[in-house]
Design a protein around this motif. Structure first.
Motif, PDB file in Angstrom:
ATOM      1  N   GLY A 669      -7.100  16.560 -12.972  1.00  0.00           N
ATOM      2  CA  GLY A 669      -6.665  17.168 -14.017  1.00  0.00           C
ATOM      3  C   GLY A 669      -6.849  16.034 -15.638  1.00  0.00           C
ATOM      4  N   GLY A 670      -6.727  15.171 -15.657  1.00  0.00           N
ATOM      5  CA  GLY A 670      -7.078  14.423 -16.629  1.00  0.00           C
ATOM      6  C   GLY A 670      -7.536  12.913 -16.522  1.00  0.00           C
ATOM      7  N   PRO A 671      -8.988  12.932 -15.926  1.00  0.00           N
ATOM      8  CA  PRO A 671      -9.377  12.217 -15.983  1.00  0.00           C
ATOM      9  C   PRO A 671      -9.815  10.902 -17.380  1.00  0.00           C
ATOM     10  N   GLY A 672      -9.740  11.768 -18.679  1.00  0.00           N
ATOM     11  CA  GLY A 672     -10.317  11.574 -19.929  1.00  0.00           C
ATOM     12  C   GLY A 672      -9.896  10.086 -20.901  1.00  0.00           C
ATOM     13  N   TRP A 673     -10.029   9.676 -20.765  1.00  0.00           N
ATOM     14  CA  TRP A 673      -9.635   8.676 -22.185  1.00  0.00           C
ATOM     15  C   TRP A 673     -10.133   8.312 -23.419  1.00  0.00           C
ATOM     16  N   ILE A 674     -10.021   8.312 -24.631  1.00  0.00           N
ATOM     17  CA  ILE A 674     -10.120   8.223 -25.895  1.00  0.00           C
ATOM     18  C   ILE A 674      -9.445   6.781 -26.605  1.00  0.00           C
ATOM     19  N   PHE A 675     -10.198   5.808 -27.576  1.00  0.00           N
ATOM     20  CA  PHE A 675      -9.749   4.854 -27.892  1.00  0.00           C
ATOM     21  C   PHE A 675     -10.290   4.716 -29.707  1.00  0.00           C
ATOM     22  N   ASP A 676      -9.581   4.985 -30.244  1.00  0.00           N
ATOM     23  CA  ASP A 676      -9.642   4.735 -32.361  1.00  0.00           C
ATOM     24  C   ASP A 676     -10.085   3.252 -31.933  1.00  0.00           C
ATOM     25  N   LEU A 677     -10.879   2.759 -32.491  1.00  0.00           N
ATOM     26  CA  LEU A 677     -11.654   1.969 -33.326  1.00  0.00           C
ATOM     27  C   LEU A 677     -11.785   1.762 -34.494  1.00  0.00           C
ATOM     28  N   ASP A 678     -11.082   0.893 -35.319  1.00  0.00           N
ATOM     29  CA  ASP A 678     -11.162   0.390 -36.486  1.00  0.00           C
ATOM     30  C   ASP A 678     -12.332  -1.129 -36.811  1.00  0.00           C
ATOM     31  N   THR A 679     -13.719   0.024 -36.868  1.00  0.00           N
ATOM     32  CA  THR A 679     -14.346  -0.905 -37.513  1.00  0.00           C
ATOM     33  C   THR A 679     -14.946  -1.945 -38.480  1.00  0.00           C
ATOM     34  N   ARG A 680     -13.856  -1.760 -39.305  1.00  0.00           N
ATOM     35  CA  ARG A 680     -13.859  -2.666 -40.051  1.00  0.00           C
ATOM     36  C   ARG A 680     -13.412  -3.692 -40.270  1.00  0.00           C
ATOM     37  N   ALA A 681     -12.905  -4.500 -39.130  1.00  0.00           N
ATOM     38  CA  ALA A 681     -13.452  -6.110 -38.557  1.00  0.00           C
ATOM     39  C   ALA A 681     -14.143  -6.490 -38.028  1.00  0.00           C
ATOM     40  N   TYR A 682     -15.346  -5.478 -37.672  1.00  0.00           N
ATOM     41  CA  TYR A 682     -16.417  -6.288 -37.855  1.00  0.00           C
ATOM     42  C   TYR A 682     -17.087  -6.284 -38.469  1.00  0.00           C
ATOM     43  N   SER A 683     -18.338  -7.423 -38.862  1.00  0.00           N
ATOM     44  CA  SER A 683     -19.890  -7.414 -39.057  1.00  0.00           C
ATOM     45  C   SER A 683     -20.700  -6.038 -39.232  1.00  0.00           C
ATOM     46  N   ASP A 684     -21.242  -5.526 -40.029  1.00  0.00           N
ATOM     47  CA  ASP A 684     -22.081  -4.697 -39.651  1.00  0.00           C
ATOM     48  C   ASP A 684     -23.434  -5.451 -38.338  1.00  0.00           C
ATOM     49  N   GLY A 685     -23.667  -4.484 -37.674  1.00  0.00           N
ATOM     50  CA  GLY A 685     -24.645  -4.912 -36.612  1.00  0.00           C
ATOM     51  C   GLY A 685     -24.507  -4.793 -34.798  1.00  0.00           C
TER      52      GLY A 685
END
Length: 711
Positions: A669-685
């Motif tokens: 009934g609820g197999p999905g998951w979500i996660f919000d990642l702050d990409t500003r903490a990582y270098s481009d690439g």
């Protein structure tokens, strides 16, 4: 500089005084990395641009300018503030054969007495000589394993274009890779040959991973080094015979990927990448506690280990850490002076075996001014007589210095190539395409420069090869690497490999054939840029080699027959002209009926897909066989980015598609998951996402890991 304290008595304020501090103004002082630039020119030869690095040796703000005395010398930029790069290029035009001299006048604008003269020498030859030099290491006849430095030096009266390394075994010659010329690595050669162009870059080096030699690096090999100059002359620098016995090796091995030999590092958090493995049955501790990083011989920390590396997993299947051999370390380069430095890793496995990994020179240069960098230096295309050709390719331009970079392509286009977006600000992508319809069969090449029109620039090498590809031998080629042939699997499994073609690969399709049944189409693999640097290195002339790696996450439950039994998996590549090749087959046994571990998938980002912003949504789903469950709070689902824990996702999200496909599971009934990642903490690439899941089984119960690279 002085600091004087002067006391003033205020007559109208009796019985006390006021303190005032008077400090002399801070002064700046010019500092530069080279006092002499030497060039050579001959008919038909390109003249490599050379670079000065200007910095401030004192306090205060440095404002500098450069003045050229001759019209055949071009300087960019002509002025700047703080530390920065200066490109010095020559155009001898109609100068007759002979020797020419001039000065570049470097001036501190705030202190006219602080000035310098950079000598510029130019030799114009009617006929130039071939390259010369030396092939120094490894020692001839040496017995080696793992990573081996291949080094020497080379010079030429016009300039060196490339140093190429080849191998020979059982009478067969094969290409290994291109060495890097390293500024400052051979001061002895610079001292002995001061009159030659680029003598400060005479030293060359290449880190050879002997495990990748034919027969998995077991046997006797001859290494051959060829140098080519800017005129096209080629000279052999010599050969060395080595004996490799990697089958009996017990020490850890691996490589440092960045910085490259002689490469530039800058910033407060420069990402030092590499990978490490050790022969079975031993392993390298997953916490990275035994991977030590040294800069200039001093230990600076320990690397983060256990980062997913698809290329290494494909090259070394079966090793204890092969699925997570990647490692990285964030180096604060601002704690070091600008100039030449060394970096090395040492690694110890859990049995106490220890070895050094990837010792090399690199250059730290932190610039206050804009400094362009490109993620690729070569862009290759192919075309045939029927009008088929390699499609548009992108080059990422970024600013590795300070300030704002306003970049553009010089030239913005050519007779057979064009740049859709030939300019931009700071980080951006330049899309390059070719139009070879009017060209005769042959090889066409051009060097373009990208950077601030009034400032520092970087060069890109763009070429197209047009030929008759009607012959039967022109077809896609490559490898089908995982899963391992004969393996028993369940749940989600990565299906990976690589593919290339003289024009370009349009698709890699995955098929599955159950035992006694017919082949069924499963899906299209995704090409992942940067996933196979080994193929970029070994196939440098092939179009789209930066996207040779392909991957597909196959959910075995959806295979014919419900994912139970024996299957033959096949990968078929198709090129842009429609020719097809099988990349191979793998026979696997799927046993989902007896599986106890959780299973699922990352849905977004897709393989190689981009993410950006302060809240990039990462999503997927996971279930586990009955009677076990996944805790609804998501506390047993871990998200790692580049091997570091990033957080727990929000679980128990409705997914109608998964609920319909897997009814009756505890979490359907609820197999999905979500996660919000702050990409500003990582270098481009490129980065890697890895997720691990533990279900609610008793101790020793199920646990699985799913990977997706990059994000």
């Amino acid at each position: 500089m002085c600091n004087q304290t002067v006391r003033y008595f205020q007559k109208n304020i009796p019985l006390h005084f006021i303190l005032i501090s008077v400090t002399a103004l801070a002064q700046s002082q010019l500092q530069y990395n080279r006092g002499m630039l030497i060039y050579g020119s001959a008919p038909g030869a390109q003249i490599p641009t050379q670079t000065l690095f200007i910095s401030n040796a004192a306090d205060g703000i440095l404002n500098w300018s450069v003045v050229s005395e001759k019209e055949w010398i071009t300087v960019r930029p002509l002025s700047g503030t703080g530390s920065g790069y200066v490109n010095v290029s020559l155009n001898p035009g109609s100068l007759a054969a002979g020797f020419y001299y001039s000065d570049l006048n470097l001036v501190n604008q705030d202190n006219p007495g602080d000035a310098a003269h950079i000598s510029v020498f130019l030799n114009v030859y009617s006929t130039a000589e071939p390259p010369f030099g030396s092939f120094d290491t490894p020692m001839d006849g040496a017995s080696v394993t793992g990573s081996v430095p291949v080094t020497g030096w080379v010079l030429d009266d016009v300039g060196i274009k490339s140093v190429l390394i080849y191998g020979e075994s059982d009478g067969q010659r094969f290409y290994i890779g291109e060495a890097t010329r390293i500024e400052g690595a051979r001061p002895d050669v610079e001292f002995n040959y001061p009159q030659y162009p680029q003598s400060h870059q005479a030293g060359w080096g290449y880190m050879l991973l002997t495990n990748l030699l034919p027969n998995e690096g077991n046997g006797t090999y001859t290494l051959i080094v060829d140098a080519q100059d800017m005129e096209g002359h080629t000279t052999s620098l010599g050969s060395k015979t080595i004996v490799c016995n990697n089958a009996a090796a017990v020490k850890p091995f691996g490589a440092i990927d960045t910085p490259t030999p002689g490469g530039i590092a800058s910033g407060t958090s420069y990402r030092n990448w590499g990978w490490v493995l050790t022969p079975q049955p031993n392993a390298v501790p997953a916490d990275g506690s035994t991977i030590n990083v040294f800069v200039d011989g001093a230990k600076v920390g320990q690397a983060t280990y256990n980062v997913y590396r698809q290329d290494i997993a494909a090259l070394f299947p079966g090793y204890g850490n092969s699925n997570s051999a990647g490692a990285c370390f964030d180096l604060n380069t601002t704690g070091y002076s600008n100039g030449l430095h060394t970096i090395q890793w040492t690694v110890m496995d859990n049995a106490g075996n220890q070895d050094g990994i990837g010792s090399r020179y690199f250059i730290i240069q932190n610039s206050d001014m804009p400094a362009p960098a490109a993620n690729r230096s070569t862009i290759r295309y192919g075309a045939d007589l029927s009008g088929n050709q390699t499609g548009t390719q992108s080059v990422r331009i970024s600013n590795q210095g300070g300030g704002t970079l306003n970049w553009s392509s010089d030239p913005p286009g050519g007779t057979w190539w064009s740049a859709v977006n030939s300019s931009g600000e700071n980080t951006g992508y330049m899309d390059l395409s070719v139009n070879p319809a009017a060209l005769d069969p042959g090889y066409y090449h051009e060097t373009i420069r990208v950077g601030d029109p009034n400032g520092i620039q970087t060069s890109l090498d763009i070429s197209v090869w047009k030929t008759d590809m009607s012959a039967s031998n022109f077809a896609p080629f490559g490898s089908f690497d995982t899963p391992a042939d004969g393996s028993t699997v369940s749940g989600s499994i990565p299906v990976t490999g690589w593919a290339l073609d003289e024009l370009g690969v349009s698709s890699v399709k995955i098929y599955a054939k159950p035992e006694g049944g017919s082949s069924v189409y499963i899906g299209d693999a995704v090409f992942v840029e940067g996933a196979r640097p080994d193929i970029v290195q070994s196939k440098p002339s092939m179009p789209m080699n930066q996207k040779a790696g392909w991957g597909y996450m196959m959910l075995t439950h959806f295979l014919p027959g419900g994912g139970q039994g024996t299957y033959t998996i096949e990968a078929i590549a198709t090129n842009l002209s429609g020719r097809q090749s099988s990349l191979g087959t793998k026979t696997i046994t799927v046993d989902n009926e007896n599986a106890v571990k959780p299973f699922g998938a990352i849905d977004s980002p897709g393989w190689g897909g981009p993410v950006y912003g302060h809240s990039a949504r990462i999503s997927g789903w996971v279930l586990t066989p009955l009677p076990n469950i996944i805790p609804e709070d998501g506390s047993t689902i871990s998200i790692d980015v580049d091997g570091k824990f990033a957080g727990n996702p929000v679980y128990n999200q409705p997914r109608e598609d998964i609920a319909a496909a897997f009814p009756g599971y505890a979490n359907s009934g609820g197999p999905g998951w979500i996660f919000d990642l702050d990409t500003r903490a990582y270098s481009d690439g490129m980065h890697s996402i890895r997720w691990t899941v533990s279900d609610a089984a008793p101790p020793g119960g199920g646990k699985m890991a799913a990977e997706r690279e990059p994000c």
